[in-house]
Write a protein that holds these residues in place. Structure first.
Motif, short mmCIF file in Angstrom:
data_model
loop_
_atom_site.label_atom_id
_atom_site.label_comp_id
_atom_site.label_asym_id
_atom_site.label_seq_id
_atom_site.Cartn_x
_atom_site.Cartn_y
_atom_site.Cartn_z
N UNK A 17 0.82 -1.22 0.00
CA UNK A 17 0.00 0.00 0.00
C UNK A 17 0.85 1.26 0.00
N UNK A 18 2.14 1.15 0.28
CA UNK A 18 3.02 2.32 0.34
C UNK A 18 3.54 2.69 -1.03
N UNK A 19 3.56 3.98 -1.32
CA UNK A 19 4.19 4.45 -2.55
C UNK A 19 5.71 4.46 -2.36
N UNK A 20 6.43 4.72 -3.45
CA UNK A 20 7.89 4.73 -3.38
C UNK A 20 8.39 5.82 -2.43
N UNK A 21 7.73 7.00 -2.49
CA UNK A 21 8.15 8.09 -1.61
C UNK A 21 7.86 7.77 -0.15
N UNK B 141 9.73 6.02 5.39
CA UNK B 141 9.69 5.09 6.52
C UNK B 141 11.02 4.36 6.69
N UNK B 142 11.69 4.08 5.57
CA UNK B 142 12.98 3.39 5.65
C UNK B 142 14.07 4.29 6.23
N UNK B 143 13.89 5.60 6.11
CA UNK B 143 14.93 6.54 6.55
C UNK B 143 15.23 6.38 8.03
N UNK B 144 14.19 6.28 8.87
CA UNK B 144 14.42 6.18 10.31
C UNK B 144 15.08 4.85 10.67
N UNK B 145 14.74 3.78 9.93
CA UNK B 145 15.38 2.48 10.19
C UNK B 145 16.84 2.53 9.80
N UNK B 146 17.16 3.17 8.69
CA UNK B 146 18.55 3.25 8.24
C UNK B 146 19.41 4.09 9.19
N UNK B 147 18.84 5.18 9.68
CA UNK B 147 19.60 6.01 10.63
C UNK B 147 19.87 5.23 11.91
N UNK B 148 18.88 4.46 12.35
CA UNK B 148 19.10 3.66 13.57
C UNK B 148 20.13 2.56 13.31
N UNK B 149 20.12 1.98 12.12
CA UNK B 149 21.16 0.99 11.75
C UNK B 149 22.54 1.65 11.74
#
Length: 666
Positions: free
Chosen positions: A210-214, A219-227
């Motif tokens: 249901x999520x668009x590319x943007x 949403x992936x940004x916060x996971x990547x920063x935490x990684x």
């Protein structure tokens, strides 16, 4: 009059019907105008008032909604929740808390908003208890959101050091819960487990169709920063930097996330690339991000900004900001260290030491670390004795083996053996009095005796070893050291106590002689060669010994007084270059030919035809160009050298240059 009242009722009903259609079609602007018209004609209509306030909120016009609520105080009691929500969204969190606390019998939505307000105010303990009550006593369609918020509260309690929390036991069926559980693992210090949960959260996100590319990238940004944060904590800064740059390239819309990202990149830069760090720190400390960060995050960013000021040689700003942080949190040790470092950098050593001393007086539990900081400051300025005094100011802590070792090392760096000896003797005496059975006493006594022997104090060493022998009378190592010490000043005593040594048969008991012989090669290859040369080995023909090879004798040089008749060179004692038959190599003979002025290697007097016989009074003159080739004497002088001129001074005559004929280009 009755007819007129019926008309107004019909008109009001029609307006409400139209207002309902606006709500269904989400035409909130039109609904706001219609509700205002109703209130203009019917000021006491509470429903129209409520619809107008909610329409403002649905249009994200919280200022207008709150103004409408405050304007009508009579009806304001009917929209208490809406008022608290507007205050919450306008970041008036304290006002929102007061409004919600005024509700006598709060319903479910009021409790949930209260929990959100408590989370923002970082009252995690009460927030946790409230969510526990909501999850336990409520069943509706918002259960998943409550579980997500509950996981976030547990992670916050653990990460910010409020309370050690166990896993809430929530099912990880969404990426939000996985992310929050990963934060909980970070707070526990389990970085590998947290990284696995973040990868699982990323899988959940990528599987959401249901999520668009943007939206997916956001949403992936916060996971990547935490990684990236986890990788940075593990020392893998290169990989962390790649993740941070990937997120920064996509420009996340979350200002709080952008602030954390910029701060982490600044910590990777450290004292390098200062201009880029300044730009990033400016975006991390703007007013727009302050409400998006926790107090813990804001404090860390402020500390990093102080460090950045110090690295960019902005000493005044560094000290000013560190002072402001200390006013907010007087217990913040990091600011004390930064201020002290800046004072040292500014050559204000006394201020740095005074700052640490003032903090140490208020925090007796941190005496060791603070005194060691003073020691480091003194050593950075080359003040070794001041550093030693700072270590001695620790009281009984100075007698710990590590402290004793540091003191001895520092004194020996100044070649002060007396002070080093006093430190060791003092430590041994302290342990004798306070901890006579501790293993540290044995270690210090052994090292003290070895030190005293090395620096010419065998009497003190013998006294130390005697005390040690009383505690361990059967230790042969101590006995041997004691004999060695007495042998320097009391040989009779050394002979007397040497009788206590065990017999040789007992010492050699259990020694395998054969294994010693097989491992004889460890003594060195040179020694092995010497022993092998003397040994004889049976030859292939029999037991006859091998013949030694005779060395050829070199013929020595004959002495100068030798008169033997033979084919000897009379000039053999002269250097080769000074012998009459030496001609040198070809390249040496031709090296200087054609260089210099014409006739430079020939004596000028031999080339001058006008030179008088010896005894004349005229001064010699320099030859003119070309005169050497036209005079008979010059030719004679070049053909036959003067008597006494050596071969090295003789140079061949230079050939005459042919004159070119005029008028001919060939």
């Amino acid at each position: 009059m009755a007819h007129k009242g019926a008309d107004r009722t019909a008109e009001l009903t029609a307006w409400y019907a139209e207002l309902n259609r606006c709500g269904q079609k989400q035409e909130y602007e039109k609904a706001i105008k219609l509700a205002g018209r109703i209130l203009h004609h019917f000021p006491k209509e509470v429903k129209a008032y409520q619809c107008r306030v909610v329409s403002f909120m649905l249009e994200d016009k919280f200022e207008e909604a709150l103004a409408a609520i405050v304007k009508d105080k009579e009806k304001a009691e009917t929209v208490t929740f809406e008022r608290a929500y507007c205050e919450y969204r306008l970041n008036r969190t304290e006002d929102a808390l007061a409004t919600l606390r005024s509700v006598q019998d709060p319903d479910v939505r009021t409790k949930e908003l209260l929990a959100q307000v408590m989370y923002r105010l970082e009252d995690y303990e009460d927030c946790y208890e409230l969510y526990k009550d909501l999850i336990k006593n409520t069943e509706d369609d918002f259960e998943a959101e409550r579980c997500t918020n509950m996981a976030a509260v547990v992670a916050a309690l653990q990460m910010w050091g409020v309370r050690d929390m166990d896993d809430a036991g929530l099912e990880e069926d969404s990426y939000e819960v996985c992310y929050n559980n990963a934060c909980h693992q970070i707070g526990k210090g389990r970085l590998d487990a947290a990284l696995e949960k973040l990868k699982k959260a990323e899988e959940y996100l990528r599987g959401d169709t249901d999520l668009t590319e943007e939206e997916l990238e956001e949403e992936l940004a916060i996971i990547r920063v935490q990684m990236g944060y986890i990788l940075q904590r593990k020392g893998r800064t290169e990989e962390a930097s790649q993740l941070y740059n990937l997120v920064q390239k996509n420009r996340p819309s979350d200002t709080g996330l952008g602030a954390v990202l910029s701060n982490n990149l600044v910590t990777i830069n450290k004292d390098q690339n200062v201009f880029d760090s300044k730009r990033k720190m400016k975006s991390a400390t703007g007013e727009s991000v302050r409400t998006k960060l926790s107090s813990y995050q804001k404090k860390k960013i402020a500390v990093n900004q102080c460090l950045l000021h110090m690295h960019s040689n902005q000493g005044e700003q560094c000290l000013k900001q560190a002072g402001e942080l200390l006013k907010e949190d007087p217990e913040l040790l990091t600011c004390i260290l930064i201020s002290a470092a800046q004072h040292v950098k500014d050559k204000n050593l006394d201020k740095a030491v005074a700052l640490i001393q003032e903090y140490a007086e208020r925090h007796q539990d941190q005496q060791i670390s603070l005194q060691l900081m003073k020691v480091q400051i003194y050593l950075s300025q080359g003040k070794v004795y001041a550093a030693c005094d700072a270590l001695k100011a620790l009281g009984d802590l100075q007698y710990r083996p590590g402290m004793v070792s540091a003191l001895v090392t520092l004194y020996m760096s100044q070649e002060d053996t007396t002070a080093a000896s006093d430190v060791l003797i003092g430590a041994v005496n302290w342990y004798k009095k306070n901890k006579p059975k501790s293993p540290e006493l044995t270690v210090l006594t052994q090292n003290n005796s070895a030190f005293q022997m090395k620096h010419g104090n065998p009497q003190v060493a013998a006294q130390m070893l005697e005390d040690q022998r009383k505690r361990n009378p059967k230790d042969p190592v101590i006995l041997a050291q004691l004999i060695s010490a007495y042998s320097h000043f009391d040989t009779a005593k050394a002979k007397e106590i040497s009788k206590d040594l065990p017999p040789v048969s007992e010492i050699a008991k259990g020694v395998d002689v054969a294994s010693l012989e097989t491992t004889f090669s460890t003594l060195g290859p040179k020694y092995m060669k010497k022993t092998q040369k003397g040994e004889t080995s049976p030859s292939s023909a029999g037991d006859a010994p091998l013949k030694k090879k005779k060395k050829k004798k070199k013929k020595g040089k004959l002495p100068k007084s030798n008169i033997e008749v033979g084919d000897l060179d009379a000039e053999r004692w002269l250097p080769r270059r000074e012998r009459s038959y030496f001609r040198g190599k070809r390249k040496d003979k031709r090296k200087d030919i054609g260089k210099g002025t014409q006739g430079a290697g020939i004596v000028a007097a031999d080339l001058d035809a006008s030179k008088p016989s010896p005894g004349g009074s005229s001064d010699p003159s320099s030859p003119r160009p070309g005169s050497s080739s036209s005079t008979p004497s010059a030719a004679a002088s070049t053909a036959s050298p003067q008597p006494g001129t050596g071969p090295r001074q003789q140079k061949p005559a230079q050939a005459q240059k042919k004159k070119k004929k005029k008028g001919s280009k060939w």
